[in-house]
Design a protein around this motif. Structure first.
Motif, mmCIF file in Angstrom:
data_model
loop_
_atom_site.group_PDB
_atom_site.id
_atom_site.type_symbol
_atom_site.label_atom_id
_atom_site.label_comp_id
_atom_site.label_asym_id
_atom_site.label_seq_id
_atom_site.Cartn_x
_atom_site.Cartn_y
_atom_site.Cartn_z
ATOM 1 N N PHE A 1 -7.919 -5.429 10.146
ATOM 2 C CA PHE A 1 -7.475 -3.552 10.188
ATOM 3 C C PHE A 1 -7.890 -2.929 11.305
ATOM 4 C CE2 PHE A 1 -7.701 -3.158 5.641
ATOM 5 C CZ PHE A 1 -6.569 -2.575 5.025
ATOM 6 N N ILE B 1 -10.841 7.404 4.149
ATOM 7 C CA ILE B 1 -10.004 7.434 5.617
ATOM 8 C C ILE B 1 -10.485 6.215 7.471
ATOM 9 C CG2 ILE B 1 -10.546 9.937 5.795
ATOM 10 C CD1 ILE B 1 -12.986 10.047 7.051
ATOM 11 N N SER B 2 -11.645 5.530 6.396
ATOM 12 C CA SER B 2 -11.969 4.682 7.408
ATOM 13 C C SER B 2 -10.962 3.444 6.498
ATOM 14 C CB SER B 2 -13.100 5.166 7.477
ATOM 15 O OG SER B 2 -13.917 4.242 5.810
ATOM 16 N N GLU B 3 -10.644 3.644 5.931
ATOM 17 C CA GLU B 3 -9.414 2.454 5.258
ATOM 18 C C GLU B 3 -10.222 1.226 4.319
ATOM 19 O OE1 GLU B 3 -7.444 1.050 9.318
ATOM 20 O OE2 GLU B 3 -5.350 1.961 7.813
ATOM 21 N N GLN B 4 -11.019 1.352 3.883
ATOM 22 C CA GLN B 4 -12.580 0.615 3.381
ATOM 23 C C GLN B 4 -11.566 0.503 1.875
ATOM 24 O OE1 GLN B 4 -16.647 1.079 3.407
ATOM 25 N NE2 GLN B 4 -16.841 2.626 5.209
ATOM 26 N N LYS C 1 -1.653 -7.864 -7.459
ATOM 27 C CA LYS C 1 -2.719 -7.804 -6.861
ATOM 28 C C LYS C 1 -2.660 -9.911 -6.953
ATOM 29 C CE LYS C 1 -7.230 -8.073 -9.192
ATOM 30 N NZ LYS C 1 -8.371 -7.622 -10.363
ATOM 31 N N ASN D 1 -9.631 -0.336 12.477
ATOM 32 C CA ASN D 1 -11.039 -0.136 12.695
ATOM 33 C C ASN D 1 -11.888 -1.014 12.290
ATOM 34 O OD1 ASN D 1 -10.559 0.613 10.048
ATOM 35 N ND2 ASN D 1 -10.709 2.718 10.462
ATOM 36 N N ARG E 1 -1.478 -10.426 -3.407
ATOM 37 C CA ARG E 1 -2.726 -9.635 -2.532
ATOM 38 C C ARG E 1 -3.442 -10.582 -2.443
ATOM 39 N NH1 ARG E 1 -3.248 -3.386 -3.551
ATOM 40 N NH2 ARG E 1 -1.416 -2.758 -2.758
ATOM 41 N N ILE F 1 -14.615 8.804 2.750
ATOM 42 C CA ILE F 1 -14.931 8.607 3.957
ATOM 43 C C ILE F 1 -14.833 7.233 4.121
ATOM 44 C CG2 ILE F 1 -16.619 7.643 5.542
ATOM 45 C CD1 ILE F 1 -18.578 10.335 5.549
ATOM 46 N N ASP G 1 -8.842 0.520 1.171
ATOM 47 C CA ASP G 1 -7.152 -0.215 1.447
ATOM 48 C C ASP G 1 -8.111 -1.516 1.019
ATOM 49 O OD1 ASP G 1 -5.564 2.198 1.807
ATOM 50 O OD2 ASP G 1 -5.136 2.284 3.340
ATOM 51 N N ALA G 2 -9.050 -1.716 1.825
ATOM 52 C CA ALA G 2 -9.133 -3.179 2.451
ATOM 53 C C ALA G 2 -9.342 -3.829 1.300
ATOM 54 C CB ALA G 2 -10.294 -3.057 3.435
ATOM 55 N N LEU G 3 -9.491 -2.926 0.412
ATOM 56 C CA LEU G 3 -10.666 -3.625 -0.624
ATOM 57 C C LEU G 3 -9.439 -3.728 -2.012
ATOM 58 C CD1 LEU G 3 -13.066 -0.720 -2.540
ATOM 59 C CD2 LEU G 3 -14.131 -3.170 -1.822
ATOM 60 N N ASP G 4 -8.104 -2.947 -1.713
ATOM 61 C CA ASP G 4 -6.427 -2.724 -2.738
ATOM 62 C C ASP G 4 -5.882 -4.807 -1.690
ATOM 63 O OD1 ASP G 4 -5.978 -1.333 -4.468
ATOM 64 O OD2 ASP G 4 -5.591 0.079 -3.399
ATOM 65 N N CYS G 5 -5.950 -4.298 -0.824
ATOM 66 C CA CYS G 5 -5.488 -5.888 0.693
ATOM 67 C C CYS G 5 -6.552 -7.180 0.100
ATOM 68 C CB CYS G 5 -5.752 -5.446 2.079
ATOM 69 S SG CYS G 5 -4.839 -4.234 2.432
ATOM 70 N N MET G 6 -7.566 -7.064 -0.245
ATOM 71 C CA MET G 6 -8.295 -8.452 -0.816
ATOM 72 C C MET G 6 -7.935 -8.209 -1.890
ATOM 73 S SD MET G 6 -12.012 -7.753 1.571
ATOM 74 C CE MET G 6 -12.782 -6.202 1.330
ATOM 75 N N VAL H 1 -6.141 -9.195 6.082
ATOM 76 C CA VAL H 1 -6.404 -8.470 6.656
ATOM 77 C C VAL H 1 -6.989 -7.867 7.695
ATOM 78 C CG1 VAL H 1 -5.046 -5.846 6.864
ATOM 79 C CG2 VAL H 1 -3.989 -7.159 4.545
ATOM 80 N N ARG I 1 -14.345 -12.301 -6.250
ATOM 81 C CA ARG I 1 -13.240 -12.868 -6.510
ATOM 82 C C ARG I 1 -12.793 -14.548 -7.035
ATOM 83 N NH1 ARG I 1 -8.474 -11.792 -2.655
ATOM 84 N NH2 ARG I 1 -8.243 -13.602 -2.541
ATOM 85 N N ILE J 1 -8.888 -6.362 -4.905
ATOM 86 C CA ILE J 1 -10.196 -6.075 -5.580
ATOM 87 C C ILE J 1 -9.618 -4.597 -5.775
ATOM 88 C CG2 ILE J 1 -12.724 -5.229 -4.864
ATOM 89 C CD1 ILE J 1 -13.053 -7.347 -2.632
ATOM 90 N N ALA K 1 -11.853 -1.726 9.358
ATOM 91 C CA ALA K 1 -12.518 -1.009 7.979
ATOM 92 C C ALA K 1 -13.713 -2.006 7.052
ATOM 93 C CB ALA K 1 -11.342 -1.580 6.901
ATOM 94 N N PHE L 1 -17.094 -2.496 5.568
ATOM 95 C CA PHE L 1 -17.949 -1.489 3.924
ATOM 96 C C PHE L 1 -19.337 -1.133 4.985
ATOM 97 C CE2 PHE L 1 -14.928 -4.322 1.757
ATOM 98 C CZ PHE L 1 -14.766 -2.832 1.535
ATOM 99 N N LEU M 1 0.882 -1.047 0.453
ATOM 100 C CA LEU M 1 0.148 0.095 0.486
ATOM 101 C C LEU M 1 0.914 0.984 0.082
ATOM 102 C CD1 LEU M 1 -2.004 -1.588 2.631
ATOM 103 C CD2 LEU M 1 -2.926 -1.495 0.057
#
Lengths: 256, 262
Positions: free
Chosen positions: A87, B124-127, A77, A89, A80, B121, B129-134, A85, A109, B136, A91, A93, A53
């Motif tokens: 997170f 800033i709430s890392e959602q 990708k 907080n 990954r 939002i 980043d979470a997509l990137d990490c998955m 992960v 996926r 997606i 994270a 949705f 990241l």
């Protein structure tokens, strides 16, 4: 032992702030490595560099022997796909229900039918002790449950490496223990490599195979929890004394 | 003195950086639109958010814009005895210019701001980043459906605005002020050509891309915003700036598009 992740001489600055000053870290496959350190030392930066990241200013980050900063977007990708992960907080949705949050990686996926997706999602949610909350939104569940749903989402595709960024921050003792129990259960079952960034010392040592301290932008050893507590390294010694306080002397006596 | 130059240089570099970032964002967004898999579900959902939810405001502003045009047009044209061409005055003004521009400004205020805040939002709430990490792609999952929905919805909303505007003009010019109904519609039929409709549909298509591009990119890069783009304040800052920038861009591009298409 073969490293799953390897950081070599990683430097990262933000403006005049030199956060990582030559980080070297080797995370062994199938083991649990805990990264500890004071607040603002850049522990989460280690995770974000490992995930690709953030790009380092210099140095290399290898995951399963692939330099993730030297490969293209498609290859990154692919790398990954081995990651999960949790997170800090969670994270999750916030406009999706608990069920949809956990189902998302499967829907995006894989080409599984909705029935199979439903089976997998419920299996993982049960493993996390989250039952009967499928239709709830993240705002309607407790902090501990959010973390467990986040962990269910992280393991839904059976990844090889799972990163935990401060998994128990903001939770009370009972909720923290729930997360640790969930971690134990899933790791015993799925045998993944775990990288945990945590403040929860000394409790977190009970989960660890290896502990590494980030101090002044440099990793101080990657050693067993016992070696860590007895280390003569001044930075580690000072960290152990500050974080374990009164427990320190009794723990040392116990280990001796 | 050197400090002034340093600040100017730093500010210019930041601006170039942002322009470059926005350009790359647009490139990846279009790339993710053409790349399979194609899922209609998220696009339909976004068409509801951008299109359907904007219909009421478009109906309302459309009819009142047409009524004002009818009122102003009737009084101006009657001074030279040309009130018979009120129909073409209202319809051409709406189809070529006011319909596309005002619809775009309405959609910017209603859907663009919401989109920017939503993506901000998520960032800033890392959602994101979470997509990137998955593994997606956030461009494919979050941005592409909005672009497709914007490109489809904008011309449709503009068409609704135009029809309602013409109805408003007819209501005031004919029913209220007593203009001739036959000449209102005849002048419209005689003077509105295919090229006017073409211009009236090309403009909203381009404005749709502009609105979604600026609003999404501003939210997507909230964390890179100069002066601290974090938290609620950061999101509110980029949302305001997305609305302002989109509105200015619509008016600027309107001039250039008109010069090309006229």
């Amino acid at each position: 032992m073969k490293p799953a992740i390897e950081l070599k001489d990683v430097h990262k600055s933000y403006g005049t702030q030199h956060v990582l000053r030559g980080v070297n870290l080797s995370i062994p496959e199938g083991k649990t490595t805990i990264i500890v350190g004071g607040s603002g030392q850049g522990k989460s930066q280690i995770i974000k560099h490992s995930l690709g990241l953030i790009r380092p200013d210099s140095g290399t980050v290898k995951v399963f022997d692939k330099d993730i900063n030297a490969i293209n977007k498609k290859q990154l990708k692919e790398v990954r796909t081995h990651f999960g992960v949790l997170f800090q907080n969670s994270a999750l949705f916030d406009s999706m229900t608990v069920y949809d949050n956990v189902a998302l990686p499967l829907r995006e996926r894989t080409k599984f039918a909705e029935e199979k997706i439903s089976d997998i999602v419920h299996e993982k949610l049960e493993m996390m002790d989250v039952v009967g909350s499928d239709d709830k939104y993240p705002a309607q569940i407790s902090g501990g449950m959010k973390k467990r749903v986040g962990l269910a989402r992280a393991i839904v595709l059976d990844p090889k490496i799972i990163f935990f960024d401060e998994p128990t921050t903001g939770l009370d003792v009972e909720k923290s223990n729930e997360i640790y129990r969930a971690f134990f259960r899933t790791q015993a079952q799925l045998q993944y490599t775990a990288v945990i960034v945590s403040h929860d010392v000394p409790k977190i040592f009970k989960l660890a195979d290896y502990v590494s301290l980030l101090f002044d932008g440099v990793m101080q050893g990657c050693i067993t929890p016992e070696e860590f507590q007895l280390s003569e390294n001044p930075a580690i010694k000072s960290f152990v004394r500050e974080t374990m306080g009164e427990l320190y002397s009794s723990e040392v006596e116990g280990l001796l | 003195m050197m400090k002034v130059f340093e600040r100017l240089g730093s500010s210019a570099l930041l601006q170039f950086n942002e322009i470059g970032r926005m350009g790359i964002f647009l490139f990846y967004s279009f790339l993710s639109i053409v790349r399979p898999p194609y899922k209609p579900g998220p696009v339909i959902k976004q068409m509801y958010v951008i299109g359907s939810k904007s219909v009421f405001v478009i109906l309302f502003t459309g009819v009142f814009t047409g009524m004002v045009l009818g009122l102003q047009g009737y009084h101006t044209l009657s001074k030279v005895g040309a009130e018979g061409v009120l129909g073409s005055f209202v319809s051409l003004g709406l189809i070529r210019e006011l319909g596309p521009v005002l619809s775009a400004l309405m959609v910017t205020g209603r859907a663009g701001s919401a989109m920017c805040a939503e993506i901000g939002i998520m960032r800033i709430s890392e959602q994101i980043d979470a997509l990137d990490c998955m593994a997606i792609d956030p461009h494919k999952y979050v941005i592409a459906p909005k672009f497709i929905a914007g490109i489809i919805s904008m011309p449709l909303l503009t068409a609704i605005f135009d029809v309602m505007g013409i109805f408003g003009g007819y209501l005031v010019g004919v029913k209220l002020l007593g203009g001739n109904e036959g000449s209102f519609f005849t002048s419209m039929y005689n003077n509105v050509g295919a090229e006017d409709i073409y211009m009236g549909l090309m403009k909203p298509l381009c404005f749709g891309v502009l609105i979604i591009w600026i609003s999404s990119a501003k939210g997507f890069y909230v964390h890179m915003t100069k002066g601290g783009g974090f938290g609620a304040e950061g999101v509110s800052g980029v949302t305001t700036s997305a609305v302002v920038l989109s509105s200015v861009a619509i008016l600027l591009f309107d001039f250039f598009l008109t010069s090309i298409l006229i």
